[in-house]
Design a protein around this motif. Structure first.
Motif, PDB file in Angstrom:
ATOM      1  N   ILE A 159      41.951  19.686  45.999  1.00  0.00           N
ATOM      2  CA  ILE A 159      42.104  20.809  46.922  1.00  0.00           C
ATOM      3  C   ILE A 159      41.329  21.979  46.350  1.00  0.00           C
ATOM      4  O   ILE A 159      41.603  22.431  45.227  1.00  0.00           O
ATOM      5  N   VAL A 160      40.334  22.447  47.088  1.00  0.00           N
ATOM      6  CA  VAL A 160      39.547  23.618  46.700  1.00  0.00           C
ATOM      7  C   VAL A 160      39.925  24.726  47.670  1.00  0.00           C
ATOM      8  O   VAL A 160      39.532  24.697  48.837  1.00  0.00           O
ATOM      9  N   PHE A 161      40.718  25.681  47.203  1.00  0.00           N
ATOM     10  CA  PHE A 161      41.197  26.698  48.137  1.00  0.00           C
ATOM     11  C   PHE A 161      40.597  28.058  47.837  1.00  0.00           C
ATOM     12  O   PHE A 161      40.371  28.420  46.690  1.00  0.00           O
ATOM     13  N   MET A 162      40.290  28.787  48.927  1.00  0.00           N
ATOM     14  CA  MET A 162      39.894  30.178  48.781  1.00  0.00           C
ATOM     15  C   MET A 162      41.156  31.010  48.793  1.00  0.00           C
ATOM     16  O   MET A 162      41.846  31.090  49.804  1.00  0.00           O
ATOM     17  N   GLY A 163      41.454  31.611  47.659  1.00  0.00           N
ATOM     18  CA  GLY A 163      42.652  32.422  47.583  1.00  0.00           C
ATOM     19  C   GLY A 163      42.897  32.862  46.160  1.00  0.00           C
ATOM     20  O   GLY A 163      42.357  32.299  45.203  1.00  0.00           O
ATOM     21  N   GLY A 164      43.725  33.878  46.037  1.00  0.00           N
ATOM     22  CA  GLY A 164      44.111  34.355  44.726  1.00  0.00           C
ATOM     23  C   GLY A 164      43.056  35.242  44.087  1.00  0.00           C
ATOM     24  O   GLY A 164      41.960  35.444  44.606  1.00  0.00           O
ATOM     25  N   ALA A 165      43.418  35.789  42.950  1.00  0.00           N
ATOM     26  CA  ALA A 165      42.531  36.657  42.178  1.00  0.00           C
ATOM     27  C   ALA A 165      43.018  36.692  40.742  1.00  0.00           C
ATOM     28  O   ALA A 165      44.223  36.701  40.486  1.00  0.00           O
ATOM     29  N   VAL A 166      42.078  36.706  39.822  1.00  0.00           N
ATOM     30  CA  VAL A 166      42.423  36.884  38.410  1.00  0.00           C
ATOM     31  C   VAL A 166      42.557  38.370  38.106  1.00  0.00           C
ATOM     32  O   VAL A 166      43.486  38.786  37.420  1.00  0.00           O
ATOM     33  N   GLU A 167      41.648  39.176  38.636  1.00  0.00           N
ATOM     34  CA  GLU A 167      41.587  40.591  38.271  1.00  0.00           C
ATOM     35  C   GLU A 167      42.242  41.495  39.315  1.00  0.00           C
ATOM     36  O   GLU A 167      43.307  42.044  39.072  1.00  0.00           O
ATOM     37  N   VAL A 168      41.597  41.656  40.477  1.00  0.00           N
ATOM     38  CA  VAL A 168      42.003  42.677  41.446  1.00  0.00           C
ATOM     39  C   VAL A 168      42.227  42.026  42.808  1.00  0.00           C
ATOM     40  O   VAL A 168      41.470  41.141  43.219  1.00  0.00           O
ATOM     41  N   GLY A 169      43.267  42.474  43.509  1.00  0.00           N
ATOM     42  CA  GLY A 169      43.545  41.969  44.843  1.00  0.00           C
ATOM     43  C   GLY A 169      42.808  42.747  45.918  1.00  0.00           C
ATOM     44  O   GLY A 169      42.042  43.668  45.637  1.00  0.00           O
ATOM     45  N   ASN A 170      43.057  42.357  47.179  1.00  0.00           N
ATOM     46  CA  ASN A 170      42.534  43.139  48.300  1.00  0.00           C
ATOM     47  C   ASN A 170      43.643  43.515  49.280  1.00  0.00           C
ATOM     48  O   ASN A 170      43.682  44.632  49.792  1.00  0.00           O
ATOM     49  N   ALA A 171      44.583  42.610  49.532  1.00  0.00           N
ATOM     50  CA  ALA A 171      45.715  42.958  50.396  1.00  0.00           C
ATOM     51  C   ALA A 171      46.610  43.991  49.713  1.00  0.00           C
ATOM     52  O   ALA A 171      47.169  44.883  50.359  1.00  0.00           O
ATOM     53  N   THR A 172      46.768  43.853  48.401  1.00  0.00           N
ATOM     54  CA  THR A 172      47.456  44.842  47.562  1.00  0.00           C
ATOM     55  C   THR A 172      46.608  44.994  46.301  1.00  0.00           C
ATOM     56  O   THR A 172      45.625  44.259  46.117  1.00  0.00           O
ATOM     57  N   PRO A 173      46.956  45.912  45.418  1.00  0.00           N
ATOM     58  CA  PRO A 173      46.157  46.045  44.198  1.00  0.00           C
ATOM     59  C   PRO A 173      46.054  44.758  43.378  1.00  0.00           C
ATOM     60  O   PRO A 173      45.085  44.593  42.623  1.00  0.00           O
ATOM     61  N   VAL A 174      47.028  43.853  43.519  1.00  0.00           N
ATOM     62  CA  VAL A 174      47.015  42.648  42.684  1.00  0.00           C
ATOM     63  C   VAL A 174      47.006  41.346  43.481  1.00  0.00           C
ATOM     64  O   VAL A 174      46.824  40.274  42.896  1.00  0.00           O
ATOM     65  N   ALA A 175      47.189  41.393  44.805  1.00  0.00           N
ATOM     66  CA  ALA A 175      47.327  40.172  45.601  1.00  0.00           C
ATOM     67  C   ALA A 175      46.176  40.023  46.592  1.00  0.00           C
ATOM     68  O   ALA A 175      45.813  40.982  47.291  1.00  0.00           O
ATOM     69  N   GLU A 176      45.640  38.827  46.643  1.00  0.00           N
ATOM     70  CA  GLU A 176      44.592  38.472  47.621  1.00  0.00           C
ATOM     71  C   GLU A 176      45.241  38.110  48.949  1.00  0.00           C
ATOM     72  O   GLU A 176      46.351  37.573  48.975  1.00  0.00           O
ATOM     73  N   PHE A 177      44.544  38.341  50.063  1.00  0.00           N
ATOM     74  CA  PHE A 177      45.150  38.236  51.393  1.00  0.00           C
ATOM     75  C   PHE A 177      45.768  36.869  51.681  1.00  0.00           C
ATOM     76  O   PHE A 177      46.912  36.783  52.149  1.00  0.00           O
ATOM     77  N   ASN A 178      45.032  35.770  51.455  1.00  0.00           N
ATOM     78  CA  ASN A 178      45.544  34.452  51.851  1.00  0.00           C
ATOM     79  C   ASN A 178      46.849  34.112  51.132  1.00  0.00           C
ATOM     80  O   ASN A 178      47.768  33.541  51.734  1.00  0.00           O
ATOM     81  N   VAL A 179      46.935  34.436  49.852  1.00  0.00           N
ATOM     82  CA  VAL A 179      48.158  34.156  49.100  1.00  0.00           C
ATOM     83  C   VAL A 179      49.251  35.156  49.468  1.00  0.00           C
ATOM     84  O   VAL A 179      50.413  34.782  49.659  1.00  0.00           O
ATOM     85  N   TRP A 180      48.890  36.415  49.612  1.00  0.00           N
ATOM     86  CA  TRP A 180      49.854  37.461  49.996  1.00  0.00           C
ATOM     87  C   TRP A 180      50.468  37.181  51.361  1.00  0.00           C
ATOM     88  O   TRP A 180      51.650  37.430  51.581  1.00  0.00           O
ATOM     89  N   HIS A 181      49.686  36.617  52.281  1.00  0.00           N
ATOM     90  CA  HIS A 181      50.164  36.340  53.638  1.00  0.00           C
ATOM     91  C   HIS A 181      51.306  35.340  53.635  1.00  0.00           C
ATOM     92  O   HIS A 181      52.235  35.444  54.438  1.00  0.00           O
TER      93      HIS A 181
END
Length: 330
Positions: A159-181
């Protein structure tokens, strides 16, 4: 190596069977345009989930992209219209229709008469070789599949998924949108028991097509190539880019599909990853443990069993831009 003098096989490798689970917005559309045209990918199905826009809009946008690209008859199914627990929350950056408000005509194609989870199960188990799943959206459909039909894991290669972030989020300061959703769905994915690659924001934002190239695509006589240019023009340029590069566009989700077609284009490291599920400012954060050695928590008996994930930490930008252009202009 074969023995000296032995004939070397010239048989090409069969294409990799893939299924894309998407919430077609702009960059999911870019991913689909690449997937249907790359000869090494056998796109067996597309499943749709609420995310960038509502799920019915996602289905419409997906069918529109396939039509504009002149793609073969690929089954498309409607999936979850909301996360497992949270209410649905769209991403306005993709425009009111999720596709940059390009005014594209309504598609003549129709989705299949089955739900996304049923289609996923059918196509995974029917594939003669293990399937690579490429979720470029909130992971609700994938979580429902894994919980309802765990037997599918025996025929999933990765499974190759687009999601998450090691450093900085976009939906919140630490969370990427797909995972945050849908954080619970992401947590289920990480315990799937199959190899997983996380193509997160750390590489997602870096693969940008220059403005002059975007302009060339927009002038193409081929509808699919022209659509790629229009979509890229809608994507924001990288932070700090010059005004002359205002039409430069990021590949976004399409980079995850490029990583399946050309895995050598990303640098990954196998690391423990978990999702923060607690209410509050860290909800939806992908916590990636990059420590070189255990810390005080482990010394005090607080060790955790965390799934290991191949996390993309670097990307060969020029390589992926070239790969994408050669494919969509094919």
């Amino acid at each position: 190596m074969p023995p000296e003098g032995a004939p070397v096989s010239s048989q090409p490798q069969p294409p990799t069977p893939v299924i894309i689970d998407c919430d077609t917005g702009v960059d999911d559309a870019l991913a689909l345009l690449f997937a249907v045209r790359h000869p090494a990918l056998d796109l067996r199905a597309i499943t749709c989930v609420a995310g960038n826009t509502d799920v019915d809009g996602v289905v419409r946008n997906t069918l529109t992209v396939l039509e504009q690209a002149g793609a073969p008859d690929i089954p498309v199914a409607r999936g979850a219209e909301r996360p497992l627990i949270e209410p649905p929350r769209t991403a306005p950056v993709h425009g009111s229709d999720g596709m940059g408000d390009l005014g594209l005509p309504a598609p003549n194609r129709r989705p299949v008469d089955m739900d996304a989870v049923t289609l996923l199960r059918r196509e995974i188990l029917a594939s003669p070789s293990p399937v690579t799943l490429i979720p470029t959206a909130p992971l609700t459909n994938i979580a429902l599949l894994l919980r309802t039909h765990p037997e599918v894991t025996r025929n999933i290669e990765r499974i190759v998924f687009m999601g998450g972030a090691v450093e900085v989020g976009n939906a919140t300061p630490v969370a990427e949108f797909n995972v945050w959703h849908d954080p619970e769905a992401a947590a289920i994915l990480l315990t799937a028991g199959v190899p997983i690659t996380m193509y997160g924001l750390d590489v997602f934002t870096r693969v940008v097509v220059p403005a002059l190239t975007v302009h060339r695509l927009r002038e193409s006589r081929d509808p699919g190539t022209r659509l790629a240019g229009d979509l890229l023009a809608h994507r924001p340029a990288t932070p700090g880019s010059s005004p002359d590069d205002s039409e430069a566009g990021g590949l976004g989700d399409a980079g995850a599909v490029c990583a399946v077609a050309d895995p050598a284009g990303i640098t990954t490291r196998r690391l423990p990853v978990e999702v923060s599920l607690a209410p509050g400012p860290t909800r939806g954060q992908t916590i990636v443990d990059r420590r070189p050695r255990p810390g005080e928590a482990e010394h005090h008996g607080e060790a955790r069993t965390t799934p290991l994930v191949d996390v993309a930490l670097d990307v060969d930008v020029d390589r992926f831009v070239k790969l994408y252009l050669e494919t969509v202009e094919r």
